[in-house]
Design a protein around this motif. Structure first.
Motif, short mmCIF file in Angstrom:
data_model
loop_
_atom_site.label_atom_id
_atom_site.label_comp_id
_atom_site.label_asym_id
_atom_site.label_seq_id
_atom_site.Cartn_x
_atom_site.Cartn_y
_atom_site.Cartn_z
N LEU A 1 -38.98 -7.28 -19.28
CA LEU A 1 -39.77 -8.44 -18.86
C LEU A 1 -38.89 -9.69 -18.77
O LEU A 1 -39.03 -10.49 -17.83
N HIS A 2 -37.98 -9.86 -19.72
CA HIS A 2 -37.10 -11.03 -19.69
C HIS A 2 -36.25 -11.04 -18.41
O HIS A 2 -36.10 -12.09 -17.76
N THR A 3 -35.70 -9.88 -18.06
CA THR A 3 -34.91 -9.80 -16.83
C THR A 3 -35.77 -10.03 -15.60
O THR A 3 -35.39 -10.77 -14.68
N HIS A 4 -36.91 -9.39 -15.58
CA HIS A 4 -37.89 -9.50 -14.49
C HIS A 4 -38.23 -10.97 -14.24
O HIS A 4 -38.16 -11.48 -13.11
N VAL A 5 -38.59 -11.68 -15.30
CA VAL A 5 -39.00 -13.08 -15.18
C VAL A 5 -37.81 -13.95 -14.76
O VAL A 5 -37.96 -14.87 -13.95
N HIS A 6 -36.65 -13.67 -15.31
CA HIS A 6 -35.46 -14.45 -14.93
C HIS A 6 -35.21 -14.36 -13.43
O HIS A 6 -34.96 -15.38 -12.77
N LEU A 7 -35.27 -13.15 -12.88
CA LEU A 7 -34.99 -12.97 -11.45
C LEU A 7 -35.97 -13.75 -10.59
O LEU A 7 -35.60 -14.26 -9.52
N GLU A 8 -37.21 -13.86 -11.05
CA GLU A 8 -38.21 -14.58 -10.27
C GLU A 8 -38.15 -16.08 -10.53
O GLU A 8 -37.97 -16.88 -9.60
N ASN A 9 -38.30 -16.48 -11.79
CA ASN A 9 -38.36 -17.92 -12.12
C ASN A 9 -37.09 -18.66 -11.75
O ASN A 9 -37.15 -19.78 -11.22
N ASN A 10 -35.95 -18.05 -12.04
CA ASN A 10 -34.68 -18.78 -11.94
C ASN A 10 -33.88 -18.53 -10.67
O ASN A 10 -32.94 -19.27 -10.38
N ILE A 11 -34.24 -17.49 -9.91
CA ILE A 11 -33.48 -17.19 -8.69
C ILE A 11 -34.38 -17.11 -7.46
O ILE A 11 -34.22 -17.89 -6.52
N LEU A 12 -35.35 -16.19 -7.46
CA LEU A 12 -36.17 -16.00 -6.26
C LEU A 12 -37.03 -17.23 -5.96
O LEU A 12 -37.07 -17.70 -4.81
N PHE A 13 -37.74 -17.73 -6.94
CA PHE A 13 -38.67 -18.83 -6.68
C PHE A 13 -37.96 -20.11 -6.22
O PHE A 13 -38.41 -20.75 -5.27
N PRO A 14 -36.85 -20.51 -6.86
CA PRO A 14 -36.14 -21.68 -6.33
C PRO A 14 -35.65 -21.47 -4.89
O PRO A 14 -35.66 -22.41 -4.09
N LYS A 15 -35.22 -20.25 -4.57
CA LYS A 15 -34.81 -19.96 -3.19
C LYS A 15 -35.99 -20.12 -2.24
O LYS A 15 -35.83 -20.62 -1.11
N ALA A 16 -37.18 -19.67 -2.67
CA ALA A 16 -38.37 -19.78 -1.83
C ALA A 16 -38.73 -21.25 -1.57
O ALA A 16 -39.09 -21.62 -0.45
N VAL A 17 -38.63 -22.07 -2.61
CA VAL A 17 -38.93 -23.50 -2.45
C VAL A 17 -37.94 -24.14 -1.49
O VAL A 17 -38.32 -24.94 -0.61
N ARG A 18 -36.66 -23.80 -1.63
CA ARG A 18 -35.65 -24.36 -0.71
C ARG A 18 -35.87 -23.88 0.72
O ARG A 18 -35.69 -24.65 1.68
N LEU A 19 -36.28 -22.62 0.87
CA LEU A 19 -36.60 -22.09 2.19
C LEU A 19 -37.70 -22.91 2.84
O LEU A 19 -37.58 -23.33 4.00
N GLU A 20 -38.76 -23.12 2.11
CA GLU A 20 -39.91 -23.86 2.64
C GLU A 20 -39.51 -25.28 3.01
O GLU A 20 -39.88 -25.79 4.08
N ASN A 21 -38.76 -25.93 2.13
CA ASN A 21 -38.34 -27.30 2.40
C ASN A 21 -37.47 -27.37 3.65
O ASN A 21 -37.58 -28.29 4.46
#
Length: 240
Positions: free
Chosen positions: A217-237
Motif C-alpha cells: 500500500l505504501h508503494t502503491h500510494v507513493h506512485l499515485e500521490n507523489n508521481i502520477l497525480f502531480p504529472k496529471a495536474v501538470r498535464l491539465e495545466n
C-alpha cells in the motif's frame, strides 16, 4: 540527485525507489506524508537525520542494483504499472486476508480480543479499496490517459466530468490516507505484526500477509500521490 536532510522524502523516493526500503524500515511515511523533509520526519520520529542519510546513501549507491525510475515514466505507463501490479495484488490479497482475519478472530478472539477489531478494520479497508480502485480505473485513470493523448496529438484537453482533475485526485488522496491510517492501526494492534506465542500457523501467516499488504500500500500510494497525480495536474495545466 544529491539529497540532503532538507530534501523531501517524496523527491528522494521519486528519484530512486531503493530509498523506500530505508524509510519503510525506519517507520517513516514516504507516501501520504512524503512532503516532509528528511530532517522534519526524523525529528518527529526521534531519529538521527545523519544516520538515516547514511543508510540512504548506502541503499542508493551507484554500485548497488538499480530500481525503476518511476518519475521518468509517462502517465500511461504509470497507470498500466499501477493497475497490473498494485491493483491486481490488492484484489487478490483482499480475498485471502478477509478470510484469514475473520478466521483467526473466530478461533483466537477470546484470548486475543484485538483480532476482532482487526477483522472489522480490514473488512472496512477491503470495501474502501475495492471502491477506490474502481473509481480510479473507470474515471480518473482513463481521463489522465486521454489528457496525455491530447497533449501528444496537440489537441485540446478532453471534457472533464468533474471540473478539474484536482477534484478526483483530492478524493483519492483522502482515501489513501484513510486506508493507510487503518493499516497503521492494525500494525499497532499487532505490535508490529508480531505473533504471540500461542499463534497457530494461520495466525502467523495472516500477520505476514497484513504486513505485506501495508508495505505494498505504501508503494502503491507513493506512485499515485507523489508521481502520477502531480504529472496529471501538470498535464491539465499545460493543456489549459
Amino acid at each position: 540527485m544529491t539529497a540532503t536532510t532538507a530534501t523531501t522524502i517524496r523527491d528522494i523516493v521519486a528519484d530512486d525507489f531503493r530509498a523506500a526500503a530505508v524509510f519503510e524500515r525506519r517507520g517513516i511515511d514516504f507516501c501520504c506524508r512524503g512532503d516532509r523533509s528528511v530532517e522534519e520526519a526524523c525529528r518527529e520520529s526521534g531519529l538521527d537525520p545523519a544516520g538515516v542519510m547514511e543508510e540512504l546513501d548506502a541503499a542508493c549507491a551507484a554500485d548497488q542494483p538499480g530500481a525503476p525510475r518511476f518519475s521518468a515514466w509517462d502517465p500511461p505507463a504509470l497507470v498500466s504499472y499501477i493497475v497490473a501490479n498494485h491493483h491486481t495484488y490488492v484484489r487478490e490479497a483482499i480475498a485471502t486476508l478477509t478470510a484469514h482475519t475473520a478466521k483467526i478472530a473466530t478461533v483466537h478472539g477470546e484470548r486475543h480480543p484485538e483480532l476482532l477489531e482487526i477483522a472489522r478494520i480490514f473488512e472496512s479497508v477491503a470495501e474502501e479499496m475495492t471502491s477506490h480502485m474502481f473509481k480510479e480505473e473507470q474515471i480518473l485513470f482513463p481521463f489522465i490517459i486521454a489528457m496525455d493523448a491530447a497533449q501528444q496529438q496537440g489537441r485540446p484537453s478532453p471534457q472533464a466530468p468533474f471540473g478539474t482533475v484536482g477534484n478526483p485526485i483530492q478524493m483519492m488522496e483522502m482515501e489513501h490516507e484513510s486506508a493507510g491510517g487503518a493499516m497503521a492501526r492494525i500494525r499497532e494492534l499487532t505490535g508490529g505484526y508480531a505473533p504471540p506465542d500461542d499463534a497457530c500457523a494461520t495466525y502467523r501467516v495472516c500477520l505476514q500477509e497484513l504486513q505485506a499488504f501495508e508495505v505494498d500500500l505504501h508503494t502503491h500510494v507513493h506512485l499515485e500521490n507523489n508521481i502520477l497525480f502531480p504529472k496529471a495536474v501538470r498535464l491539465e495545466n499545460g493543456l489549459l
